[in-house]
Design a protein around this motif. Structure first.
Motif, short mmCIF file in Angstrom:
data_model
loop_
_atom_site.label_atom_id
_atom_site.label_comp_id
_atom_site.label_asym_id
_atom_site.label_seq_id
_atom_site.Cartn_x
_atom_site.Cartn_y
_atom_site.Cartn_z
N GLN A 83 0.83 -1.20 0.00
CA GLN A 83 0.00 0.00 0.00
C GLN A 83 0.87 1.25 0.00
O GLN A 83 0.54 2.25 -0.67
CB GLN A 83 -0.92 -0.02 1.22
N ALA A 84 1.98 1.20 0.71
CA ALA A 84 2.89 2.35 0.74
C ALA A 84 3.48 2.62 -0.64
O ALA A 84 3.64 3.78 -1.05
CB ALA A 84 4.00 2.11 1.75
N VAL A 85 3.80 1.54 -1.37
CA VAL A 85 4.31 1.72 -2.73
C VAL A 85 3.25 2.38 -3.60
O VAL A 85 3.53 3.33 -4.34
CB VAL A 85 4.72 0.36 -3.34
N LEU A 380 9.66 1.23 -9.91
CA LEU A 380 10.10 1.53 -8.55
C LEU A 380 11.31 2.46 -8.56
O LEU A 380 11.39 3.41 -7.76
CB LEU A 380 10.45 0.24 -7.81
N ARG A 381 12.25 2.23 -9.46
CA ARG A 381 13.42 3.11 -9.54
C ARG A 381 13.00 4.53 -9.90
O ARG A 381 13.49 5.51 -9.31
CB ARG A 381 14.43 2.57 -10.57
N GLU A 382 12.09 4.66 -10.85
CA GLU A 382 11.62 5.98 -11.24
C GLU A 382 10.90 6.68 -10.09
O GLU A 382 10.91 7.92 -10.01
CB GLU A 382 10.67 5.86 -12.43
N ALA A 383 10.28 5.89 -9.22
CA ALA A 383 9.54 6.46 -8.08
C ALA A 383 10.47 6.85 -6.94
O ALA A 383 10.01 7.41 -5.93
CB ALA A 383 8.50 5.48 -7.57
N GLY A 384 11.75 6.53 -7.07
CA GLY A 384 12.72 6.95 -6.05
C GLY A 384 13.24 5.86 -5.14
O GLY A 384 13.99 6.14 -4.20
N TYR A 385 12.88 4.61 -5.39
CA TYR A 385 13.38 3.50 -4.56
C TYR A 385 14.78 3.11 -5.03
O TYR A 385 15.04 3.01 -6.24
CB TYR A 385 12.45 2.29 -4.67
N ASP A 386 15.68 2.88 -4.08
CA ASP A 386 17.02 2.41 -4.45
C ASP A 386 17.05 0.88 -4.47
O ASP A 386 16.06 0.22 -4.14
CB ASP A 386 18.09 2.98 -3.51
N ALA A 387 18.19 0.33 -4.84
CA ALA A 387 18.31 -1.12 -5.03
C ALA A 387 18.01 -1.88 -3.74
O ALA A 387 17.37 -2.94 -3.76
CB ALA A 387 19.70 -1.47 -5.54
N GLU A 389 16.10 -0.93 -1.21
CA GLU A 389 14.67 -0.87 -0.91
C GLU A 389 13.88 -1.82 -1.80
O GLU A 389 12.94 -2.48 -1.35
CB GLU A 389 14.17 0.56 -1.07
N ILE A 390 14.25 -1.87 -3.07
CA ILE A 390 13.57 -2.77 -4.00
C ILE A 390 13.76 -4.22 -3.58
O ILE A 390 12.82 -5.02 -3.58
CB ILE A 390 14.06 -2.54 -5.44
N ALA A 398 6.04 -7.79 -1.20
CA ALA A 398 5.13 -6.66 -1.38
C ALA A 398 5.02 -6.29 -2.85
O ALA A 398 4.00 -5.76 -3.30
CB ALA A 398 5.62 -5.46 -0.59
N VAL A 399 6.09 -6.57 -3.63
CA VAL A 399 6.07 -6.39 -5.08
C VAL A 399 6.63 -7.66 -5.70
O VAL A 399 7.28 -8.48 -5.03
CB VAL A 399 6.90 -5.16 -5.52
N ALA A 400 6.40 -7.82 -7.00
CA ALA A 400 6.91 -9.01 -7.68
C ALA A 400 7.09 -8.73 -9.14
O ALA A 400 6.54 -7.77 -9.69
CB ALA A 400 5.92 -10.19 -7.48
#
Length: 400
Positions: A83-85, A380-387, A389-390, A398-400
Motif C-alpha cells: 500500500q505504501a508503494v 520503482l526506480r523511477e519512483a525513487g526507490y534504491d536497489a 529498498e527494492i 510486497a512487489v513481484a
C-alpha cells in the motif's frame, strides 16, 4: 507535434475491460500508463479469451487489446508495504483509475479519501457497476448484467419478441463504457487546467447502458406505448430490413430517402415491375404491405451471392451494409485504410485502434501488453526507490 499526453502519468489499478480500456485510450495519445496487478496470475482479464465459447487462439487477444502500451507492475495491496508503494506512485501521478469494489478500496487504502490528500492535482477516476449511491451501489456488475441486461438492451435486441433475450458479446458494453470513463477523465483534467486541482470523476456500467439505450429509455420516461418486435419477415419497413443472399450471407438495407431510392433498388434487383405495383407505390403503401414486399425482396436477394450484391448496391449509391462476421472484420480494407485497424509496433499483427483522432497528431505505435510484473523494478526506480529498498520489497513479497 509530440503526443498530446506526453508526460502524463496514469496509474491503472483496475481489472477486466472497461476501466483498463479508458487507460488504453490515454496511452494511445502518449500517456505513461502503469498497470498494477495482484501477485500470481495478475489481472483476471488476462484469461478472458480462454473461457469456453470465446474464439480460440494461443494469444491472449483480449489482454493485447485492452492493455497495449502499458508498463506492468505487481503489487500486493494486502500488505502495508504494498500500500505504501501504491501511495508513493499515486502521489506522483496525474490520473488514478480503479474499478475495485467500494469496500475493497477502503480495505486496501486506495479510495479517493485515502489518495486525494497525497496529491491535490491527481484526477481520481472511479468506475463501478451500479454507481456509488443507492441500495445496489455495492452490487457486483459486469457488462452482461449491469450494462446489457439492466438497461433494456438485452430485451430489446432479441430478433423478435417470441425468442429468448439476446446475449451480448464479450466486452460489448465494456468498450463503450471505457469511452465514458475516458470522457470523465478528460473533464477532470480540463477542470485541473482551470483550477490547478484534481478531483474525483467517474462512470458506471448502468449509466452507460442506459445512455446506449437512451432512445427507448427516454420513450419510457415519456410514457410511450411500446410494440413487440416482430419476426424479420413481418417487420414494419421492408427497406430497413436485412436479407439473406444466395450464399447464405446477410446484408441490411437502410433506405430512409425512399422516394429517391426505391426505384433505384428495384432496378438493381431487376424487379422494376415492383415500382408499378399499387401495393408498393407510396411509402404508406409499402408500410401497409411490408410483409409482402419483404417476401418479394427475399426472392430477389436469393438470386446472387452477397459479394455481387455489394458491388451492385455500392455502384448505385444505396445505403446498406453487409452483416459482417468477426472473421470478415479482420480483413476489412476500409477499416485498415481508415486507421481503425493498425499494426503493433515492429509486428504484422493488427489491433483495434481507439475510435478517436486529432488532426495533425500521430498516436503512439501500439506496443504489446506487458507480462505480469514486467516493469516492476523500472517503475520503482523511477519512483525513487534504491536497489536495497527494492530488494527488501521483493523479499517481503510486497512487489513481484
Amino acid at each position: 507535434m509530440s503526443n498530446i499526453f506526453d508526460g502524463l502519468r496514469v496509474i491503472d489499478c483496475s481489472s477486466f475491460i472497461a476501466a483498463p480500456g479508458a487507460a488504453t485510450v490515454l496511452s494511445d495519445f502518449g500517456a505513461d500508463v502503469i498497470k498494477i496487478e495482484p501477485p500470481g496470475v495478475g489481472d483476471a482479464g488476462r484469461n478472458l479469451s480462454r473461457l469456453p465459447g470465446n474464439p480460440k487462439t494461443d494469444q491472449s487477444y483480449g489482454w493485447l487489446l485492452d492493455n497495449r502500451n502499458k508498463r506492468g507492475m505487481v503489487i500486493d495491496l494486502t500488505q502495508p508495504d504494498g500500500q505504501a508503494v501504491l501511495h508513493r506512485l499515486a502521489s506522483q501521478a496525474d490520473v488514478f483509475i480503479t474499478n475495485y469494489p467500494l469496500a475493497v478500496r477502503k480495505k486496501l487504502k486506495l479510495g479517493y479519501e485515502q489518495l486525494a490528500p497525497l496529491n491535490e492535482r491527481m484526477v481520481y477516476a472511479s468506475f463501478t457497476g451500479y454507481g456509488e449511491r443507492g441500495a445496489e451501489a455495492s452490487k457486483p456488475g459486469f457488462d452482461m448484467t449491469a450494462y446489457w441486461a439492466r438497461s433494456g438492451l438485452m430485451d430489446g435486441c432479441r430478433p423478435d419478441a417470441g425468442l429468448p433475450p439476446a446475449r451480448a458479446l464479450t466486452g460489448m458494453g465494456d468498450h463503450p463504457s471505457a469511452l465514458g470513463l475516458f470522457g470523465a477523465i478528460m473533464v477532470g483534467l480540463y477542470q485541473r487546467e482551470r483550477t490547478g486541482r484534481g478531483s474525483e470523476v467517474g462512470s458506471s456500467l448502468i449509466a452507460n447502458g442506459f445512455w446506449a439505450n437512451g432512445f427507448n429509455v427516454q420513450a419510457a420516461l415519456c410514457g410511450a406505448t411500446f410494440y413487440a418486435r416482430p419476426p424479420r419477415e413481418q417487420l414494419f419497413n421492408a427497406l430497413t430490413a436485412y436479407y439473406r443472399c444466395r450464399d447464405g450471407k446477410w446484408l441490411i438495407l437502410t433506405l430512409l430517402n425512399e422516394e429517391r431510392h426505391w426505384p433505384v433498388l428495384t432496378k438493381c434487383l431487376g424487379r422494376e415491375v415492383l415500382v408499378d405495383d399499387p401495393r408498393f407505390a407510396k411509402q404508406a403503401d409499402r408500410f401497409k404491405h411490408s410483409h409482402a414486399l419483404i417476401a418479394e425482396l427475399d426472392a430477389a436477394f436469393a438470386t446472387r451471392d452477397r459479394a455481387e450484391w455489394r458491388q451492385i448496391l455500392n455502384a448505385a449509391g444505396l445505403v446498406f451494409e453487409i452483416v459482417a462476421s468477426a472473421e470478415d472484420t479482420a480483413t476489412d480494407q476500409q477499416a485498415i485504410d481508415a486507421g481503425v485497424l493498425v499494426p503493433f509496433e515492429n509486428d504484422t499483427l493488427m489491433t483495434v485502434d481507439s475510435p478517436l483522432h486529432v488532426a495533425g497528431v500521430a498516436k503512439v505505435k501500439p506496443r504489446k501488453a506487458p507480462d505480469v510484473g514486467q516493469h516492476t523494478d523500472e517503475v520503482l526506480r523511477e519512483a525513487g526507490y534504491d536497489a536495497a529498498e527494492i530488494a527488501r520489497l521483493r523479499d517481503g513479497k510486497a512487489v513481484a
